[in-house]
Design an enzyme around this catalytic site. Sequence first.
Site, PDB file in Angstrom:
ATOM      1  N   GLY A  10       0.820  -1.205   0.000  1.00  0.00           N
ATOM      2  CA  GLY A  10       0.000   0.000   0.000  1.00  0.00           C
ATOM      3  C   GLY A  10       0.854   1.256   0.000  1.00  0.00           C
ATOM      4  N   TYR A  11       1.253   1.671  -1.168  1.00  0.00           N
ATOM      5  CA  TYR A  11       2.133   2.835  -1.291  1.00  0.00           C
ATOM      6  C   TYR A  11       1.420   4.002  -1.988  1.00  0.00           C
ATOM      7  CZ  TYR A  11       6.684   1.045   0.307  1.00  0.00           C
ATOM      8  OH  TYR A  11       7.732   0.599   1.048  1.00  0.00           O
ATOM      9  N   GLU A  30      12.128  -3.359  -4.824  1.00  0.00           N
ATOM     10  CA  GLU A  30      11.152  -3.375  -5.902  1.00  0.00           C
ATOM     11  C   GLU A  30      11.795  -3.035  -7.242  1.00  0.00           C
ATOM     12  OE1 GLU A  30       7.938  -0.625  -5.464  1.00  0.00           O
ATOM     13  OE2 GLU A  30       6.812  -1.471  -7.138  1.00  0.00           O
TER      14      GLU A  30
END
Lengths: 432, 381
Positions: free
Chosen positions: A131-132, A248
Site C-alpha cells: 500500500g504505497y 522493488e
Amino acid sequence: MHDLEAFRAETRAWLEDNCPASMRTPMPEDEVVWGGRNAVFRNPDSKLWLERMADKGWTTPTWPQEYGGGGLDKAHSLVLAEEMQRIAARPPLVSFGISMLGPVLLEMATHEQKLEHIPKIVRGEIRWCQGYSEPGAGSDLAGLGTKAILQGDDYIINGSKIWTSYADQADWIFCLVRTDFEAPKHSGISFILFDMASSGVSTKPIKLISGNSVFCETFFDDVRVPVSNLVGRLNDGWTIAKRLLQHERTMISGFGLSSGRNNRGGLADSLAETAMLYRGDVVELSDPVLRDQIAQFRIDSEAFTLTSQRSAQEAKQSKGPNATSSVLKNYGCELNKRRYELALQAAGTQALGWESLTEDDSDFSQQELAVARQWLRSKGNSIEGGTYEVQLNVIAKRVLGLPDMTAMVGNTAGKQGATGQNSAAEKTATES
Amino acid sequence: MSLVLNEDQTMLQQSARDFCREQAPVAVLRHLRDSKHPDGYSAEVWQSMVELGWAGMAIPEAYEGFGFGYSGLGLVLEETGRTLVPTPLVSTVLLSATLINLAGNEEQKLELLPGIARGDSVVALALEETAIHNPLHIELKAVKTGSGYILNGNKDFVLDAHVADQFIVVARTEGESGHQHGISLFTVDAASQGVEVQRLNMVDSRNAGNISLVDVEVPEEALLGQENKGWAALSRTLDIGRIGLAAEMLGGVQEVFERTVEYMKQRTQFGVPIGAFQALQHRAAIMYSEIELCKSLVLKALYELDRGEEAEDIPALASMCKAKLSEIYMLVTNEGVQMHGGIGMTDEFDIGFFLKRARVAQQTLGDAAFHRDRYASLRGF
C-alpha cells in the site's frame, strides 16, 4: 570447498527425488504460485513442490532458520540455485512477501514481528500486497495522505491507495500511512502491517488498457490496527519505504533481462524469427529497416545483460555507488517496451487481435493474443516503481552530482501541495 | 567471466591515464595540427609509450613483446582516446602486429614483430578500396611470377600511410571482388619501386593516406600466410581492430561526457548552473546509462579476446562493440557540443576535436549500420 561439493551432491539427490516432473517444464503464466489463504494451484504438483521446498526453508534459502528460512550462506544458496537451474526447476513460490517485505522485516522488525510474519511468507500461507501509491501521491510518494490516528492501543486508518498490485487477492498489506500531520512530509510517515480481512478494508480492481486487472484501488474506512503492527519507529516509515523501493526496483529491472535471444515461449522473445515467419522469409529478414531495429534492440539487450552481470560483480567488490539499480531499472523497462513495439511490427495485424472468436483459435493464436496484451502491459513498466523521469532525476542528481533546482529556489517541503509538481517529484526521487 | 578490472589492470589503467594527461594531452594533437607537422604524430611521445611497453603489449614474449594481452592494449587505447593523442598504436600495434602474428610464419614474425615492439617500425594495413568500409571488396591484383608477385591497384584511407616503412597489402590473387577465397596478404616495403603515397588531411587531424601500386614486385617470402586464404586471419584481425577501436572510442566518450557534466555545473544562466535544468539533466542521465552499457560490451569483448582458443562469439562481440560505440560516440559528441553552447563551436575549445575524431573513428572498420547488418547476419536473420 569439500563441504560445498557434498552439499551439491545432497541437493542434487534431494531435488531428483522431490521435484515433480511437471515442475521441470516451462511455467505458464497461470501456474505461477503466489500462495496465500486462497492459493490457487492449477497444477496439483505445484502444491506438493511448494510444501516440500517450504519444509526445507528453500523458498527463501538465505533467510534465518529460526524464522523458517533455509539458513544457507551465499555460497550454498548459489549451489542450490545452480542445481535448480540444472533441472530447470520452477520457483516454488513467487510473492511480494519474498521479494519486497521479507528482506525489510528481517532488517528492521522486532523479533516478535518476525516470528509472526516471516514463517508464513516462507510457507506461502499469507499473500502480501503493497500500500504505497495514492491518487494524489504517485511520483510524489511522500505526499501521501492516508491517515492513522492513535486511539487507545489501536490506530484508526482512513484513506485510500491506488495501483495496489493484486490487492483483491492479498491477505495482508504493508502500508505507508501519515502519523504526523505537522512535520515535513517525509518525517510524518509510518510503516504498518494489517490484515486485509479487517473491517473497513475494500478493494476494487482497475481495468487496464491491456484488458487485465492486476492493480486495484484499495479503500480504508475506520480500519482498526493494533499499535504493535507498526514496523520500525513511529514517523520513521520513509526509511523503510526507501529500502523496500530498492528491492522493488531490482525486481522490475529483471523485465529487461532475457530479452531477444532467450526463449520464454512468447512471440516477442524471438523477434527476428517471428518477423521472418510472418513475411515468409527464409535466409534474411526482408524488411531492412525492421532488421536494423531488431539488431539494435538485441545489441542493447545483450549489453544490458552484461551490465547487470557487471553491476553484480562490482557490488560484490563493493566498488562505486549503488546507483546502477536506477540505470538498470530504467534501461530494462525501455528495452521491454521496445521489444513489444518491435513484436507488433514483426507480426503485423496478427499481433493486434484482442480476443479469439473461434473455437480453435484459427483467427488469432493464444501467443498472438498475448503479444497485444503484453505490449499494452509494458507501457506501465516505466511508470510503476518510480517513473522513467523520476529515475532520470535520481541519476542526474545522485550519480552525476548535478545541482538540485528545488534546493536553489527554496523548497518548502512541509505539508502537501506546498511544492510545485516537478520539484516535489524530484525531492521524492532524490531521497528514495 | 570477469567484467571488473584486476589489480594489474587497474594499475596499468592508472599509469596510462597519468601518462596521457601529463605528456599527451589534447594540446599535443592541437600542436601537431597547427604546426602542420610532417609526421602527424610526436615521435617523442611515441618513444615514451614504447618505453612503457605499450607497443609490445599484445605481442607474444617470444617476439620481444610483453604478452599483456588485448585487455592491456584495450586499456591503453581507452586512455589515448581520452586525450586523442595520435600515435601508430592503432595502425601498427593493434592491426598490423595482430595480423602478422595471426597469419605470418615463424620467420616473418621474427623479422617483423620485434621491430614493432621496440618502436622501430611503423606498419600500415592497406585494405580499403572504397569510401565505405567493405573488406571483401578487393580488386587490387597480385599476379604470380617466377620469383614472386607483381601488385597493381589502389588503396584508400590507409592509416599512417605516409609514415609507414612497411605495408600489409590486402590483394586478390584469384576470384572476384566480394569473395573470401582469393584474398592474399603481402608485406610491401614502402620504399619499393612503384609505390606512391598520397597523404590525406582528415578532419580529425590523424594520419591517413591513399596509396597506389604500379607493377610493384615483391618476392615470394612477402606472402603472409597462404595464397588465396588470407581472409580468415584478416577477418579476425579486423574484429580485434574493431574491439580495440571501440576501446579508444570509449575513452573519448567518457572524456566528452565528463567534461560536459563539469561544464553544466559551472556555466550559469538565469542565475543558476545550467545543470540544474531538467531538460539537460535527463539528457545527461540517458547518456550516462548508455555509457554504462558501452563499458560492459568493451570489457566483455577484451576479456574474450584474451581467452585465446576458448574465445567465444568474437565476430558478434566486435560488431556489437563497434555498432554501439559508434552510435554513442555520435550521441555524446553532438550533445557535448550542444550543451557547451557557443563555446563548443570554437576551435579554441577542445570539444570539437572529439566531435571530429568521433566521426572518423565511426567510419573506420565499419560504422553502426555496417555492424548492425553484420550482427543480424551472424545471429541468423
